[in-house]
Motif scaffolding. Sequence first.
Motif, mmCIF file in Angstrom:
data_model
loop_
_atom_site.group_PDB
_atom_site.id
_atom_site.type_symbol
_atom_site.label_atom_id
_atom_site.label_comp_id
_atom_site.label_asym_id
_atom_site.label_seq_id
_atom_site.Cartn_x
_atom_site.Cartn_y
_atom_site.Cartn_z
ATOM 1 N N VAL A 26 0.851 -1.193 0.000
ATOM 2 C CA VAL A 26 0.000 0.000 0.000
ATOM 3 C C VAL A 26 0.881 1.234 0.000
ATOM 4 O O VAL A 26 2.028 1.205 0.455
ATOM 5 N N SER A 27 0.324 2.300 -0.513
ATOM 6 C CA SER A 27 1.047 3.566 -0.533
ATOM 7 C C SER A 27 1.147 4.121 0.889
ATOM 8 O O SER A 27 0.144 4.215 1.613
ATOM 9 N N LEU A 28 2.356 4.489 1.308
ATOM 10 C CA LEU A 28 2.519 5.130 2.615
ATOM 11 C C LEU A 28 1.691 6.407 2.667
ATOM 12 O O LEU A 28 1.101 6.735 3.706
ATOM 13 N N ALA A 29 1.603 7.120 1.552
ATOM 14 C CA ALA A 29 0.823 8.363 1.514
ATOM 15 C C ALA A 29 -0.643 8.103 1.852
ATOM 16 O O ALA A 29 -1.282 8.903 2.555
ATOM 17 N N LEU A 63 4.491 0.617 1.649
ATOM 18 C CA LEU A 63 4.563 -0.351 2.733
ATOM 19 C C LEU A 63 4.319 -1.693 2.065
ATOM 20 O O LEU A 63 3.193 -2.000 1.662
ATOM 21 N N ALA A 64 5.374 -2.483 1.901
ATOM 22 C CA ALA A 64 5.327 -3.649 1.021
ATOM 23 C C ALA A 64 5.147 -4.945 1.796
ATOM 24 O O ALA A 64 5.800 -5.180 2.812
ATOM 25 N N TRP A 65 4.249 -5.805 1.279
ATOM 26 C CA TRP A 65 4.047 -7.136 1.826
ATOM 27 C C TRP A 65 4.384 -8.226 0.810
ATOM 28 O O TRP A 65 4.296 -9.407 1.117
ATOM 29 N N LEU A 81 5.887 -6.872 6.925
ATOM 30 C CA LEU A 81 5.738 -5.590 6.236
ATOM 31 C C LEU A 81 7.041 -4.810 6.347
ATOM 32 O O LEU A 81 7.663 -4.773 7.410
ATOM 33 N N ARG A 82 7.420 -4.188 5.252
ATOM 34 C CA ARG A 82 8.598 -3.328 5.251
ATOM 35 C C ARG A 82 8.302 -2.043 4.493
ATOM 36 O O ARG A 82 7.346 -1.965 3.708
ATOM 37 N N VAL A 83 9.133 -1.063 4.712
ATOM 38 C CA VAL A 83 9.072 0.180 3.953
ATOM 39 C C VAL A 83 9.953 0.028 2.715
ATOM 40 O O VAL A 83 11.003 -0.608 2.758
ATOM 41 N N VAL A 84 9.533 0.607 1.602
ATOM 42 C CA VAL A 84 10.354 0.696 0.392
ATOM 43 C C VAL A 84 10.399 2.162 -0.011
ATOM 44 O O VAL A 84 9.371 2.754 -0.345
ATOM 45 N N VAL A 85 11.596 2.747 0.083
ATOM 46 C CA VAL A 85 11.793 4.169 -0.240
ATOM 47 C C VAL A 85 12.653 4.249 -1.493
ATOM 48 O O VAL A 85 13.883 4.305 -1.415
ATOM 49 N N ARG A 112 17.002 3.366 4.780
ATOM 50 C CA ARG A 112 15.753 4.076 5.067
ATOM 51 C C ARG A 112 14.527 3.211 4.761
ATOM 52 O O ARG A 112 13.403 3.574 5.129
ATOM 53 N N SER A 113 14.732 2.076 4.098
ATOM 54 C CA SER A 113 13.632 1.147 3.802
ATOM 55 C C SER A 113 13.551 0.122 4.927
ATOM 56 O O SER A 113 13.963 -1.034 4.779
ATOM 57 N N VAL A 114 13.027 0.535 6.054
ATOM 58 C CA VAL A 114 13.057 -0.252 7.289
ATOM 59 C C VAL A 114 12.259 -1.553 7.133
ATOM 60 O O VAL A 114 11.126 -1.546 6.649
#
Length: 357
Positions: A111-114, A162-164, A179-183, A190-192
């Motif tokens: 899903v979009s973090l925004a 926010l990637a699954w 779930l992780r962040v993709v920047v 920064r992609s925690v």
Amino acid sequence: MVVHEAKPYNAEPPPGALLGQITPLDTFYGRNHGPIPRMDVASWRLRVDGLVDRPLELSMDELRSRFPERKVVATLQCAGNRRADLMDFRDIPGQVPWGPGTTSTARWSGVSLADVLAEAGLQAEAAHIAFTGSDVSEEPDTPQPFGASIPTVKATSSEVLLAWAMNDQALPTAHGAPLRVVVPGWIGARSVKWLQRITAQAEPTDNYFQTAYSILPPEADPQKAEPGDGITLGPIDLNCAILQPDKDAQLPCGPTEVTGYAFAGDDRTVARVDVSPDGGSTWIQAELDAPENPWTWQHWRATLTPPAGETELIARAWDSIGAVQPESAATVWNPKGYANNSWARLHVTYHPGWTPR
């Protein structure tokens, strides 16, 4: 994989494994600062708090049902990519000697973090978005979970996910499940991974790893550095690497195909790659793949006929704003070995009249 450390697990693929546009899951590099956590998806919740009007606590089912699924193909690159080349110039004690393989590309789904931040209602003072993972590192004086933050203007860009899922498969535990962040376009730190909390705040996070990923002056002692002593890293610098032939390869004389990748970082693209067969005396322009989007690497190839004997193959990239990589590792050396984007160099030997068996 070339495993540099087992605990914590830090490994990169050999260069020749990175020739495809999408990196297979078992080839994607792994960078960790602590043990890989294993979480129960059924009990896992994502907390969204801080400077928001409506704090959230979301299960994976709620994330999937309440927000539209998004996809993005994006390259991740470790800030320490190509550190080994800096170490060849001057030693960097205590750091992983990464080659050019801490760069990989995947098709990310989530899903979009925004969208999630919009649901929470960001307040005007929320200038930074902080992420906290579930992996605990012993590197700080007091052990703490890995964390990072990015400016809100980046966090609310459509490409940040926010990637699954990864390459249309469930996100592997080793790469941050559930779930992780993709920047896209920013350093991999920064992609925690193993995300458990998102916090909107006025200032960047005070997590140890936010400022640990900084470029210090050459004379600085990393053990004594304070937050603010260096330049905190965000967008990736323009970079390229030679993937084939191998380092120190013994080759027959005659035309040789040289291949590699180039990546501009942030929202730029690579405009040109130059390759030299003779240590920089002469150059030719490589054939360069078009980018799938601004967030992906671009592969290149050139056919060279180097002189007999030992030689140095060199590659350098130019980006869409006209910037070019710096010539020497000496100009970018720093005591943590981050952001080496000097020209890619590869020593090989050409043998006249020799045929490989």
